[in-house]
Write an enzyme that holds these catalytic residues in place. Structure first.
Site, PDB file in Angstrom:
ATOM      1  N   SER A 256     -22.950  11.616  -0.366  1.00  0.00           N
ATOM      2  CA  SER A 256     -24.358  12.083   0.036  1.00  0.00           C
ATOM      3  C   SER A 256     -24.582  12.574   1.347  1.00  0.00           C
ATOM      4  O   SER A 256     -23.739  13.391   1.670  1.00  0.00           O
ATOM      5  CB  SER A 256     -25.215  11.018  -0.469  1.00  0.00           C
ATOM      6  N   LYS A 260     -22.168  14.893   3.817  1.00  0.00           N
ATOM      7  CA  LYS A 260     -22.432  16.093   4.848  1.00  0.00           C
ATOM      8  C   LYS A 260     -21.881  15.964   6.012  1.00  0.00           C
ATOM      9  O   LYS A 260     -21.045  16.674   6.652  1.00  0.00           O
ATOM     10  CB  LYS A 260     -23.990  16.147   4.985  1.00  0.00           C
ATOM     11  N   TRP A 352     -30.592  16.589  -8.308  1.00  0.00           N
ATOM     12  CA  TRP A 352     -31.200  16.921  -6.854  1.00  0.00           C
ATOM     13  C   TRP A 352     -30.078  17.362  -5.814  1.00  0.00           C
ATOM     14  O   TRP A 352     -30.430  18.232  -5.107  1.00  0.00           O
ATOM     15  CB  TRP A 352     -31.597  15.226  -6.470  1.00  0.00           C
ATOM     16  N   HIS A 402     -25.893   9.800  -9.072  1.00  0.00           N
ATOM     17  CA  HIS A 402     -25.523  10.124  -7.761  1.00  0.00           C
ATOM     18  C   HIS A 402     -24.952   8.870  -7.290  1.00  0.00           C
ATOM     19  O   HIS A 402     -25.642   7.753  -6.939  1.00  0.00           O
ATOM     20  CB  HIS A 402     -27.002  10.423  -6.991  1.00  0.00           C
TER      21      HIS A 402
HETATM   22  C1  GTR Z   1     -31.714  11.857  -0.398  1.00  0.00           C
HETATM   23  C2  GTR Z   1     -31.328  13.273   0.132  1.00  0.00           C
HETATM   24  C3  GTR Z   1     -30.125  13.724  -0.169  1.00  0.00           C
HETATM   25  C4  GTR Z   1     -28.917  12.945   0.171  1.00  0.00           C
HETATM   26  C5  GTR Z   1     -29.435  11.464  -0.239  1.00  0.00           C
HETATM   27  C6  GTR Z   1     -28.630  10.183   0.237  1.00  0.00           C
HETATM   28  O1  GTR Z   1     -32.801  11.300  -0.099  1.00  0.00           O
HETATM   29  O2  GTR Z   1     -32.546  13.942  -0.186  1.00  0.00           O
HETATM   30  O3  GTR Z   1     -29.877  14.977   0.523  1.00  0.00           O
HETATM   31  O4  GTR Z   1     -28.481  12.955   1.269  1.00  0.00           O
HETATM   32  O5  GTR Z   1     -30.727  11.030   0.028  1.00  0.00           O
HETATM   33  O6  GTR Z   1     -27.760  10.326   1.349  1.00  0.00           O
HETATM   34  O7  GTR Z   1     -28.402   9.344  -0.540  1.00  0.00           O
END
Ligand code: GTR
Length: 423
Positions: A256, A260, A352, A402
Site C-alpha cells: 500500500s 509506493k 480503491w 487490500h
Molecule cells: C489509503 C490510501 C491508499 C493506500 C492505503 C494504505 O487510505 O488512500 O493510497 O496508501 O491508505 O496505505 O493502506
C-alpha cells in the site's frame, strides 16, 4: 450546513465500474525529451532513464537530499540477538540505528536470518505500519517507541500498545521465508517519519533540513514517501555489514503506501536487486490517468479533510482532475526498476487501488524491459486470480482484500527463487 455540502459536492464520485472509465492516453517512456526514440540500452541508461527519474522526482515524490556527509556519523548498535527464534530455525537480531549520528533520530530494525543457510542469505527488506512488535508473535521483539497512529496506540495516546504484539503477523511470513532460505528485515515507518502532516518535525526530514522544524517545504523537495524510501536504504546500509546476509540479493517490498515507498526506494537505490509493489495503487503501480478508484485529487489532499498532502511533493496535487496534464504515469516509476526484476501484485477486491490499473502499469513498463533485452511481463492480458505471470516483471492477482498475505509471499518467494535464489 451549506459549505460542507458544497465541498462534498466538489469531490467527483469514485469510479468503480470499468465501463465508466474515461478514455486516456499515456506518455511513452521510450521517447526522449528531444524526440529521440530509445532503441538500445545505452540510450535508456544514459539519456532517458535520468529524464524519467527527474519526471518522477519533480512531479511526485520530490528530491531526496544528499545525506552522504551526515551518514558518515551513523551509529549501529545491536540491542539483542538470539539463535533461538522460530524454535531455533533463525537468528533474530535487533538493531538500533542512528543513520545521521546520535544527534538525529534512530530506528529499530528487526532481522531474522535462517540458521540452516550455508552461505549468506538473500533478504527481503520492508517497512511495517504498526511497529516491529506487531509483525510477529515473538515476545522478545521490542515495542516501538516513536509515535504510532490510533489503531496501534494505547487508548488516548500516541504510544505503541504492547497488546498489539503480533496483530500484523498475517502480513509477515517470516517463518515461511526462513524455511525457503530467505532472511527478512523490517523497521517501523513511523521511526523515519510519523504519518501525519506535522510528522516530519519529529522524523528525519526535520532532522536533515538545515532549518529543522522551521522548514517551509518548497515544491520539488521531498515528502513523507521520500523519507520512508530513504529509510529503507538506511536499512540496506546496515544489512551490507551483516556477514550472514547477502545484501547483493536484497528485495525491497512494501504494501500500500509502503509499496509506493518501496517503488521509490527501488528507483533511487539500485543496490536493491529486486523491487516489489504489493497493492500500491494510486501514486504507486496504478495508472493515474486511468480514473478508477483513488485519484490524484483525493490522495494528494486537494479536497479539504481528505487524503495525504504530506506524502508527495507539492506539484502532484496540481494534477488533481487534470491527470491528462501529468507528463508521466505509473509506468515511469515502475520502469526505474529496470533492468532489475520487478513485481507488481494486486488483490481482486481492492478496487480503491485499481487492480486493472496496477496490471496496466506493469504492461506499459514492458517495452522498457524489452529494449533492455529482457523478457519482462510478456502478456497484455490480466491473468485470472491466483495465476502469477511474467519473467522479469511478475504480476499476480490474489483473491480478496487490500492486504499482503501468505499467498502473496508464496509468489514473491517463487519469483525470488529464480531471480535471487537462496539455494
Ligand atoms: C489509503 C490510501 C491508499 C493506500 C492505503 C494504505 O487510505 O488512500 O493510497 O496508501 O491508505 O496505505 O493502506
Amino acid at each position: 450546513m451549506l459549505l460542507p455540502l458544497l465541498l462534498l459536492a466538489a469531490i467527483p464520485a469514485t469510479i468503480s465500474d470499468e465501463s465508466k472509465v474515461p478514455p486516456y492516453t499515456l506518455p511513452d517512456p521510450l521517447v526522449c525529451t528531444d524526440g529521440r526514440k530509445v532503441t538500445d540500452a545505452k540510450t535508456w541508461n544514459e539519456v532517458r532513464r535520468p529524464e524519467v527519474f527527474r519526471l518522477v522526482e519533480e512531479n511526485m515524490f520530490g528530491r531526496t537530499p544528499d545525506t552522504s556527509k551526515l551518514q558518515a556519523e551513523a551509529v549501529v548498535e545491536v540491542r539483542e540477538q538470539s539463535k533461538d527464534a522460530f524454535g531455533g530455525k533463525a537468528t533474530r537480531t535487533q538493531f538500533k540505528v542512528w543513520p545521521i549520528g546520535k544527534k538525529g533520530p534512530s530506528f529499530d530494525m528487526l532481522l531474522y536470518v535462517p540458521n540452516a543457510s550455508k552461505r549468506p542469505a538473500p533478504v527481503f527488506v520492508g517497512l511495517n505500519f504498526g511497529g516491529n512488535h506487531t509483525t510477529v508473535e515473538d515476545p522478545a521483539v521490542f515495542v516501538a517507541s516513536s509515535w504510532v497512529s490510533k489503531q496501534w496506540a494505547v487508548k488516548g495516546t500516541t504510544q505503541a500498545d504492547p497488546a498489539q504484539r503480533g496483530s500484523q503477523a498475517r502480513r509477515w511470513e517470516f517463518e515461511a521465508l526462513i524455511d525457503r532460505g530467505y532472511a527478512s528485515a523490517t523497521a517501523y515507518y513511523g521511526d523515519f517519519e510519523p504519518d501525519h502532516p506535522e510528522g516530519w518535525k519529529a522524523g528525519f526530514r526535520g532532522a536533515i533540513s538545515p532549518d529543522g522544524v522551521n522548514t517551509k517545504w518548497q515544491d520539488g523537495e521531498w515528502a513523507a514517501i521520500g523519507c520512508w524510501a530513504w529509510g529503507i536504504s538506511r536499512m540496506l546500509d546496515v544489512l551490507e555489514k551483516v556477514p550472514s546476509v547477502d545484501a547483493k540479493r536484497a528485495a525491497v517490498h512494501g504494501h500500500s503506501r509502503l509499496g509506493k515507498a518501496s517503488l521509490w526506494a527501488g528507483a533511487q537505490d539500485t543496490r536493491f536487486a529486486f523491487v516489489i509493489s504489493n497493492n500500491s495503487g494510486c501514486g504507486g503501480a496504478a495508472l493515474n490517468k486511468r480514473i478508477f478508484g483513488e485519484t490524484v485529487g483525493v490522495i494528494s489532499g486537494h479536497y479539504p479533510g481528505r487524503g495525504f498532502p504530506h506524502w508527495f511533493t507539492a506539484r502532484f496535487e496540481t494534477f488533481s482532475e487534470k491527470e491528462d496534464k501529468l507528463p508521466l504515469d505509473a509506468h515511469y516509476l515502475l520502469a526505474l526498476a529496470a533492468p532489475r526484476p520487478l513485481y507488481v501484485a494486486s488483490a481482486s477486491e481492492d478496487s480503491w487501488a485499481d487492480p486493472v490499473g496496477e496490471f496496466l502499469g506493469a504492461v506499459h513498463t514492458d517495452p522498457v524491459y524489452h529494449v533492455l533485452g529482457l523478457p519482462g511481463l510478456g502478456t497484455k492480458e490480466q491473468p485470472p486470480i491466483s495465476k502469477p505471470v511474467g519473467q522479469t516483471i511478475g504480476y499476480h492477482l490474489r483473491p480478496g482484500k487490500h492486504d499482503i498475505l501468505l499467498e502473496d509471499w508464496k509468489y514473491y518467494a517463487d519469483f525470488a527463487d529464480r531471480v535471487m535464489p537462496a539455494k
